[in-house]
Design a protein around this motif. Structure first.
Motif, PDB file in Angstrom:
ATOM      1  N   GLU A  77       0.653  -1.296   0.211  1.00 13.00           N
ATOM      2  CA  GLU A  77      -0.068  -0.141   0.178  1.00 13.00           C
ATOM      3  C   GLU A  77       0.881   1.474   0.113  1.00 13.00           C
ATOM      4  O   GLU A  77       0.493   2.127  -0.748  1.00 13.00           O
ATOM      5  CB  GLU A  77      -0.971   0.010   1.262  1.00 13.00           C
ATOM      6  CG  GLU A  77      -1.792   1.266   1.158  1.00 13.00           C
ATOM      7  CD  GLU A  77      -2.851   0.917   2.346  1.00 13.00           C
ATOM      8  OE1 GLU A  77      -3.873   1.789   2.540  1.00 13.00           O
ATOM      9  OE2 GLU A  77      -2.832   0.150   3.250  1.00 13.00           O
ATOM     10  N   THR A  79       3.733   1.457  -1.074  1.00 14.46           N
ATOM     11  CA  THR A  79       4.436   1.671  -2.741  1.00 14.46           C
ATOM     12  C   THR A  79       3.607   2.216  -3.667  1.00 14.46           C
ATOM     13  O   THR A  79       4.118   3.181  -4.284  1.00 14.46           O
ATOM     14  CB  THR A  79       4.787   0.226  -3.168  1.00 14.46           C
ATOM     15  OG1 THR A  79       5.594  -0.508  -2.365  1.00 14.46           O
ATOM     16  CG2 THR A  79       5.210   0.190  -4.496  1.00 14.46           C
ATOM     17  N   LEU A  80       2.220   2.288  -3.431  1.00  9.85           N
ATOM     18  CA  LEU A  80       1.373   2.836  -4.412  1.00  9.85           C
ATOM     19  C   LEU A  80       0.703   4.078  -3.833  1.00  9.85           C
ATOM     20  O   LEU A  80       0.413   4.904  -4.748  1.00  9.85           O
ATOM     21  CB  LEU A  80       0.355   1.817  -4.857  1.00  9.85           C
ATOM     22  CG  LEU A  80       0.654   0.464  -5.812  1.00  9.85           C
ATOM     23  CD1 LEU A  80      -0.680  -0.310  -5.890  1.00  9.85           C
ATOM     24  CD2 LEU A  80       1.460   0.926  -6.947  1.00  9.85           C
ATOM     25  N   ARG A  84      -4.131   4.499  -5.047  1.00  8.82           N
ATOM     26  CA  ARG A  84      -3.681   3.833  -6.408  1.00  8.82           C
ATOM     27  C   ARG A  84      -3.708   2.349  -5.730  1.00  8.82           C
ATOM     28  O   ARG A  84      -4.137   1.492  -6.605  1.00  8.82           O
ATOM     29  CB  ARG A  84      -2.401   4.168  -6.611  1.00  8.82           C
ATOM     30  CG  ARG A  84      -2.284   5.420  -7.380  1.00  8.82           C
ATOM     31  CD  ARG A  84      -0.986   5.644  -8.098  1.00  8.82           C
ATOM     32  NE  ARG A  84      -0.844   6.749  -9.159  1.00  8.82           N
ATOM     33  CZ  ARG A  84       0.065   6.983  -9.884  1.00  8.82           C
ATOM     34  NH1 ARG A  84       1.274   6.680  -9.249  1.00  8.82           N
ATOM     35  NH2 ARG A  84       0.216   8.249 -10.562  1.00  8.82           N
ATOM     36  N   PHE A  85      -3.486   2.010  -4.437  1.00  7.35           N
ATOM     37  CA  PHE A  85      -3.569   0.722  -4.071  1.00  7.35           C
ATOM     38  C   PHE A  85      -5.163   0.093  -3.999  1.00  7.35           C
ATOM     39  O   PHE A  85      -5.244  -0.569  -4.480  1.00  7.35           O
ATOM     40  CB  PHE A  85      -3.042   0.809  -2.550  1.00  7.35           C
ATOM     41  CG  PHE A  85      -2.878  -0.632  -1.922  1.00  7.35           C
ATOM     42  CD1 PHE A  85      -2.145  -1.520  -2.617  1.00  7.35           C
ATOM     43  CD2 PHE A  85      -3.652  -1.127  -0.757  1.00  7.35           C
ATOM     44  CE1 PHE A  85      -1.968  -2.982  -2.009  1.00  7.35           C
ATOM     45  CE2 PHE A  85      -3.526  -2.478  -0.382  1.00  7.35           C
ATOM     46  CZ  PHE A  85      -2.731  -3.317  -0.984  1.00  7.35           C
ATOM     47  N   LEU A  88      -6.259  -0.727  -7.352  1.00  4.95           N
ATOM     48  CA  LEU A  88      -5.483  -1.966  -7.878  1.00  4.95           C
ATOM     49  C   LEU A  88      -6.732  -3.248  -7.882  1.00  4.95           C
ATOM     50  O   LEU A  88      -6.649  -4.048  -8.797  1.00  4.95           O
ATOM     51  CB  LEU A  88      -4.432  -2.453  -7.126  1.00  4.95           C
ATOM     52  CG  LEU A  88      -3.746  -3.514  -7.315  1.00  4.95           C
ATOM     53  CD1 LEU A  88      -3.200  -3.649  -8.827  1.00  4.95           C
ATOM     54  CD2 LEU A  88      -2.493  -3.665  -6.351  1.00  4.95           C
ATOM     55  N   THR A 131       1.298  -5.323  -7.467  1.00  4.22           N
ATOM     56  CA  THR A 131       1.585  -4.011  -7.123  1.00  4.22           C
ATOM     57  C   THR A 131       2.766  -3.243  -7.629  1.00  4.22           C
ATOM     58  O   THR A 131       2.745  -2.423  -8.028  1.00  4.22           O
ATOM     59  CB  THR A 131       2.061  -4.251  -5.521  1.00  4.22           C
ATOM     60  OG1 THR A 131       0.674  -4.413  -4.821  1.00  4.22           O
ATOM     61  CG2 THR A 131       2.437  -2.776  -4.858  1.00  4.22           C
ATOM     62  N   ASP A 132       3.772  -4.330  -7.827  1.00  2.00           N
ATOM     63  CA  ASP A 132       5.129  -3.888  -8.412  1.00  2.00           C
ATOM     64  C   ASP A 132       4.802  -3.467  -9.919  1.00  2.00           C
ATOM     65  O   ASP A 132       5.480  -2.411 -10.324  1.00  2.00           O
ATOM     66  CB  ASP A 132       5.967  -5.027  -8.542  1.00  2.00           C
ATOM     67  CG  ASP A 132       7.429  -4.695  -9.048  1.00  2.00           C
ATOM     68  OD1 ASP A 132       8.072  -3.802  -8.972  1.00  2.00           O
ATOM     69  OD2 ASP A 132       7.598  -5.125 -10.199  1.00  2.00           O
ATOM     70  N   TYR A 134       1.916  -2.635 -11.384  1.00  3.49           N
ATOM     71  CA  TYR A 134       1.098  -1.637 -11.256  1.00  3.49           C
ATOM     72  C   TYR A 134       1.873  -0.237 -11.036  1.00  3.49           C
ATOM     73  O   TYR A 134       1.667   0.852 -11.657  1.00  3.49           O
ATOM     74  CB  TYR A 134       0.074  -1.685 -10.282  1.00  3.49           C
ATOM     75  CG  TYR A 134      -1.271  -0.547 -10.635  1.00  3.49           C
ATOM     76  CD1 TYR A 134      -1.495  -0.214 -11.863  1.00  3.49           C
ATOM     77  CD2 TYR A 134      -1.806   0.090  -9.630  1.00  3.49           C
ATOM     78  CE1 TYR A 134      -2.865   0.458 -12.085  1.00  3.49           C
ATOM     79  CE2 TYR A 134      -2.933   0.791  -9.610  1.00  3.49           C
ATOM     80  CZ  TYR A 134      -3.633   1.296 -10.798  1.00  3.49           C
ATOM     81  OH  TYR A 134      -4.546   1.850 -11.094  1.00  3.49           O
ATOM     82  N   SER A 135       2.794  -0.165 -10.193  1.00  3.85           N
ATOM     83  CA  SER A 135       3.493   0.956 -10.089  1.00  3.85           C
ATOM     84  C   SER A 135       4.436   1.612 -11.112  1.00  3.85           C
ATOM     85  O   SER A 135       4.416   2.721 -11.432  1.00  3.85           O
ATOM     86  CB  SER A 135       4.629   0.719  -8.775  1.00  3.85           C
ATOM     87  OG  SER A 135       5.329   1.722  -8.530  1.00  3.85           O
ATOM     88  N   LEU A 138       2.103   2.693 -13.960  1.00  2.00           N
ATOM     89  CA  LEU A 138       1.590   4.079 -13.781  1.00  2.00           C
ATOM     90  C   LEU A 138       2.577   5.091 -14.021  1.00  2.00           C
ATOM     91  O   LEU A 138       2.536   6.347 -14.460  1.00  2.00           O
ATOM     92  CB  LEU A 138       0.725   4.215 -12.500  1.00  2.00           C
ATOM     93  CG  LEU A 138      -0.383   3.393 -12.303  1.00  2.00           C
ATOM     94  CD1 LEU A 138      -0.881   3.606 -10.894  1.00  2.00           C
ATOM     95  CD2 LEU A 138      -1.423   3.721 -13.289  1.00  2.00           C
ATOM     96  N   GLU A 139       3.699   4.990 -13.434  1.00  4.29           N
ATOM     97  CA  GLU A 139       4.970   5.815 -13.503  1.00  4.29           C
ATOM     98  C   GLU A 139       5.851   5.691 -14.760  1.00  4.29           C
ATOM     99  O   GLU A 139       6.383   6.618 -14.770  1.00  4.29           O
ATOM    100  CB  GLU A 139       5.629   5.673 -12.211  1.00  4.29           C
ATOM    101  CG  GLU A 139       5.295   5.868 -10.915  1.00  4.29           C
ATOM    102  CD  GLU A 139       4.464   7.024 -10.809  1.00  4.29           C
ATOM    103  OE1 GLU A 139       5.322   8.200 -11.227  1.00  4.29           O
ATOM    104  OE2 GLU A 139       3.396   7.286 -10.316  1.00  4.29           O
TER     105      GLU A 139
END
Length: 388
Positions: A77, A79-80, A84-85, A88, A131-132, A134-135, A138-139
């Motif tokens: 959580e 991380t994003l 954003r979390f 997901l 999560t990894d 998605y990060s 998005l970036e």
């Protein structure tokens, strides 16, 4: 000091006994419990789907391991970020459900994502990898051993993100999870995905059509189908290619909503600048070169005497330019040279937009100049999206 602590403790105990009430509310199931909590909790932050699932999933893990998994969940959580979390989980739901959500996100998630019944496996093998992925999606910060492929992958991610819609994310998220260590495969997938998303814009596909198409891609991925095959839902059909070309030959300015037409022109501008352009403006607007309603005695009418011809080209690719908001307000029906000066008063005939710099360097705006530009612009986009 000890006496003060004892007095404070006794005072708190007296307050709790005399001034507070404990109300026990029981419910038939966990969903009802969270709904009641949300209604009663009128202070503080609302619970998100992620909060509810955290309690549900981590609660099923043996007590001696719960602290470790709480920490992993909270690291994800962090991380994003909270918002954003929370975003997901609907994407993960779509990966499994592969269809439009017709219930609450929480109900749909529990129904579709059956792997949450193995909570440790879900967190380790799904939540953390998603999560990894998605990060960096998005970036646009994908990183591998190939700098050239990294550049291409992150450029495509920026293009997809700029489009505004998020229907493409679940399939991309799943592919990214599976092929994170295969940059060549990832680059091909994103090239096809950007093409598909852009052309669904052009064809004015509604949200239901888009979700169905991306659901079909997820099904094809699950079946290990070849996504590069002409029959794949990731690829355009011959009819879709023809229809997209028809749109590119027509009234681009009339595409709605307005951000869509702007994004198409930004994509074109990037192609004209060999992919090196960057766009960091709060507002970008679209301007007609040949005015929509030129004065009767103007040079515009001299160059374009046929009113029907003017009307047929005024909204097309070849007659459009990109400006920022302040410049657009000054550009009206002036003569061509005056209009160019009004676009960029005090500048030297250049623009951060390649397509607009072309206009500034033109000495006149005749049908011949327009036609060459229209064909070239249409060809650029057709080649980028492999429509011919």
């Amino acid at each position: 000091m000890a006496t003060l602590h004892l007095e404070a403790r006794d005072s708190l105990a007296a307050f709790l006994l005399q001034q507070t009430y404990l109300v026990v509310v029981s419910t038939a199931d966990l969903d009802s419990a969270f709904r009641i909590f949300s209604v009663l909790n009128d202070r503080g932050l609302d619970l998100t789907v992620a909060d509810i699932l955290k309690a549900d999933i981590v609660g099923k893990i043996p007590a001696e391991q719960q602290d470790a998994y709480v920490e992993r969940w909270e690291d994800a959580e962090e991380t994003l970020g909270t918002d954003r979390f929370a975003e997901l989980f609907p994407h993960i739901r779509m990966i499994y459900g592969r269809a439009k959500l017709r219930k609450t996100v929480l109900e749909g998630f529990r129904e579709s994502v059956t792997t949450i019944n193995q909570p440790r496996k879900f967190i380790d093998d799904e939540l953390l990898p998603y999560t990894d992925a998605y990060s960096w999606i998005l970036e646009a910060t994908y990183n591998s051993s190939s700098a050239a492929l990294d550049t291409e992958i992150n450029r495509k991610l920026r293009l997809l993100k700029r489009m505004g819609d998020t229907d493409w994310i679940p399939a991309t998220l799943q592919f990214a999870r599976e092929y994170k260590n295969s940059p060549a495969e990832l680059a091909i997938f994103l090239k096809d995905m950007e093409r598909l998303v852009a052309c669904l814009w052009l064809l004015r596909a509604d949200v239901n059509e888009r979700i169905a198409r991306h659901g079909a891609i997820l099904k094809a991925m699950e079946a290990k189908a070849d996504l590069s095959d002409a029959s794949s839902p990731l690829q355009l059909t011959p009819e879709e290619k023809d229809n997209a070309l028809t749109v590119l030959n027509g009234d681009i300015y009339e595409i709605s909503p307005k951000p869509k037409r702007t994004m198409i022109l930004l994509r074109l501008d990037e192609l004209l600048s060999s992919g090196e352009a960057t766009y960091d403006y709060d507002r970008i607007t679209v301007e007609h070169v040949l005015p929509q309603t030129p004065p009767d005695e103007s040079e515009w009418v001299k160059w374009w005497p046929d009113a029907d011809k003017r009307a047929s080209v005024v909204h097309t690719l070849g007659n459009l330019a990109l400006l920022n908001r302040s410049q657009n307000s000054a550009a009206k029906n002036w003569p061509f040279d005056t209009k160019k000066n009004k676009y960029f008063a005090g500048q030297t005939g250049t623009s951060p937009f390649a397509m607009t710099t072309e206009v500034l360097r033109a000495k006149e705006w005749t049908p011949e100049i327009y036609q060459e530009r229209q064909i070239r612009f249409r060809t650029k986009l057709a080649q980028a999206w492999r429509l011919e």
